[in-house]
Design a protein around this motif. Structure first.
Motif, PDB file in Angstrom:
ATOM      1  N   ALA A 179      -6.365   4.431   0.626  1.00 42.61           N
ATOM      2  CA  ALA A 179      -5.570   4.577  -0.592  1.00 42.61           C
ATOM      3  C   ALA A 179      -6.456   4.792  -1.810  1.00 42.61           C
ATOM      4  O   ALA A 179      -5.954   5.070  -2.889  1.00 42.61           O
ATOM      5  N   SER A 180      -7.782   4.683  -1.641  1.00 45.78           N
ATOM      6  CA  SER A 180      -8.746   4.923  -2.721  1.00 45.78           C
ATOM      7  C   SER A 180      -9.735   5.993  -2.268  1.00 45.78           C
ATOM      8  O   SER A 180     -10.924   5.728  -2.096  1.00 45.78           O
ATOM      9  N   LEU A 210       0.794  -1.215   0.000  1.00 42.84           N
ATOM     10  CA  LEU A 210       0.000   0.000   0.000  1.00 42.84           C
ATOM     11  C   LEU A 210       0.831   1.272   0.000  1.00 42.84           C
ATOM     12  O   LEU A 210       0.330   2.318  -0.381  1.00 42.84           O
ATOM     13  N   THR A 224      -1.433   7.565  -5.100  1.00 43.89           N
ATOM     14  CA  THR A 224      -2.583   8.374  -4.694  1.00 43.89           C
ATOM     15  C   THR A 224      -2.207   9.838  -4.524  1.00 43.89           C
ATOM     16  O   THR A 224      -2.945  10.741  -4.935  1.00 43.89           O
ATOM     17  N   ARG A 243       0.920   2.209  -3.448  1.00 44.94           N
ATOM     18  CA  ARG A 243      -0.372   2.743  -3.873  1.00 44.94           C
ATOM     19  C   ARG A 243      -0.558   4.163  -3.355  1.00 44.94           C
ATOM     20  O   ARG A 243      -1.106   5.016  -4.055  1.00 44.94           O
ATOM     21  N   THR A 244      -0.133   4.438  -2.127  1.00 49.67           N
ATOM     22  CA  THR A 244      -0.333   5.786  -1.602  1.00 49.67           C
ATOM     23  C   THR A 244       0.600   6.781  -2.272  1.00 49.67           C
ATOM     24  O   THR A 244       0.265   7.961  -2.408  1.00 49.67           O
TER      25      THR A 244
END
Length: 405
Positions: free
Chosen positions: A286-287, A45, A52, A48-49
């Protein structure tokens, strides 16, 4: 795809028992084949961040790696032996007048150990980088079964991987601390800036520490720690503070059959996040466009009616460097990895610190111009369509911040 071939594939897959391939096919009552999807690889993650917040894009487009910028981490220490900080020597501070320091007893070396694990996790979100590593993810089977699952990822990177880190330890080994140590650390930084007037040896500070604030105790934003934060910002440091994790409370309806339920609670910003000049950060997943603001994230306004938080950033199940208690909680040695998940606005704040460091490494003319840095980060944030008291100005956006100048 030819429908007969697709149906033949489905028949073959469904009779072959469980497999990765069979899970790629969707089948429902409207037809034998709705579509085929590849079994995409998933990543930790923190990667992913970084997407983001658009930090990875900024690194590729502008070389926004945080190089030449130093950020103080006021926390439980940083584990110097962690491989995450080796590649770019983030803790080395070569040729710098700075030295790591502990305000809860101990020596310089004590500031570079972290038995609690909180500070190392926070620092790893700001800076550092490693490749080809194992991470530990919490896999929830049901409400009584939480398992740790290992995954191999290609790379784990902070928002500003080459940024230097200054460890100022204010939390003890068990994660506890007090306000006196925090204020001493902030005063130390202000004195440091006064001694090096004209060329800042440190450019920002991350405060993922604090306490729930009751406005009946003191004027909101006028507490001793908030005054120290405001003074530090006036002296030229960008101060990023976690909003707190007290934004959800219990309420009970009326009547004999009334039940209790959870609800968002306003005026729950923690100190030092109540400081006017601080960049106060709430949490998202993260979404964030799908899930919005984290239920636990403290919400505004402040007790005296000022808008807070200022920004939001990922703070749910963020993977970063594991040390101390956080590492030990992964279970027996066979399940422990160098990287682990943690959640809270403590994880959201260092995302913004890393973004600010990346921005300053590209636009060095803004070093010391703290009011303008805050204005740019807030003005370039992405509106998530949530209440101002939940999201502040929105999601921090590295690319937009750099391009807005």
């Amino acid at each position: 795809m030819d429908i007969e071939l697709a149906n033949h594939m489905w028949d073959t897959f469904k009779n072959s028992g469980p497999s990765d391939v069979s899970e790629r096919v969707q089948h429902d009552s409207r037809g034998p084949i709705r579509g085929l999807w590849p079994n995409f690889e998933i990543h930790g993650l923190i990667n992913r961040t970084a997407i983001t917040t658009k930090s990875l894009a900024a690194q590729r487009a502008f070389g926004a790696y945080g190089e030449g910028i130093t950020w103080a981490v006021v926390d439980s220490g940083i584990e110097a032996n962690h491989s995450h900080f080796a590649r770019h020597s983030n803790l080395g501070l070569p040729g710098s007048p700075l030295s790591h320091r502990s305000f809860v007893g101990g020596s310089v070396a004590d500031a570079l150990t972290d038995k609690a694990g909180h500070g190392t996790h926070v620092a790893g979100i700001i800076a550092g980088e490693d490749t080809g590593v194992l991470i530990a993810r919490n896999h929830i089977v049901d409400d009584k079964d939480l398992r740790v699952r290992q995954e191999k990822v290609a790379a784990v990177s902070g928002m500003a991987p080459k940024c230097s880190l200054l460890s100022l330890k204010v939390l003890r080994s068990d994660g506890s601390g007090d306000l006196v140590a925090l204020i001493k650390a902030l005063q130390f930084l202000r004195q440091l800036l006064q001694e090096h007037d004209g060329e800042l040896p440190v450019h920002g500070v991350n405060l993922s520490v604090g306490y729930p604030f009751d406005p009946s105790w003191f004027g909101t934003g006028q507490t001793p720690v908030c005054r120290e934060v405001d003074a530090l910002v006036r002296a030229g440091l960008v101060v990023v503070a976690a909003a707190g994790n007290t934004g959800c409370g219990m309420a009970r309806g009326f009547g004999p059959r009334a039940s209790s339920f959870q609800m968002g609670v306003g005026q729950t910003i923690n100190d030092p996040g109540n400081a006017e000049a601080a960049i106060t950060v709430g949490s998202t997943s993260a979404s964030p466009y799908h899930t919005g603001v984290s239920y636990f994230s403290s919400k505004g306004p402040t007790g005296d009616g000022r808008p807070k938080p200022d920004l939001v950033a990922p703070g749910e199940r963020v993977v970063s460097a594991a040390a101390g208690k956080l590492w030990e909680e992964l279970g027996p040695p066979s399940t422990r990895t160098p990287y682990a998940e943690n959640s809270g606005t403590s994880m959201a704040a260092p995302h913004v610190s890393g973004v600010a460091a990346a921005f300053l490494s590209v636009h060095r003319g803004f070093i010391g111009r703290t009011g303008e840095v805050k204005r740019i980060l807030l003005g370039s944030a992405v509106d998530l369509g949530r209440s101002r008291d939940f999201q502040g100005n929105g999601l921090v956006d590295t690319m937009s911040a750099i391009q807005s100048v």
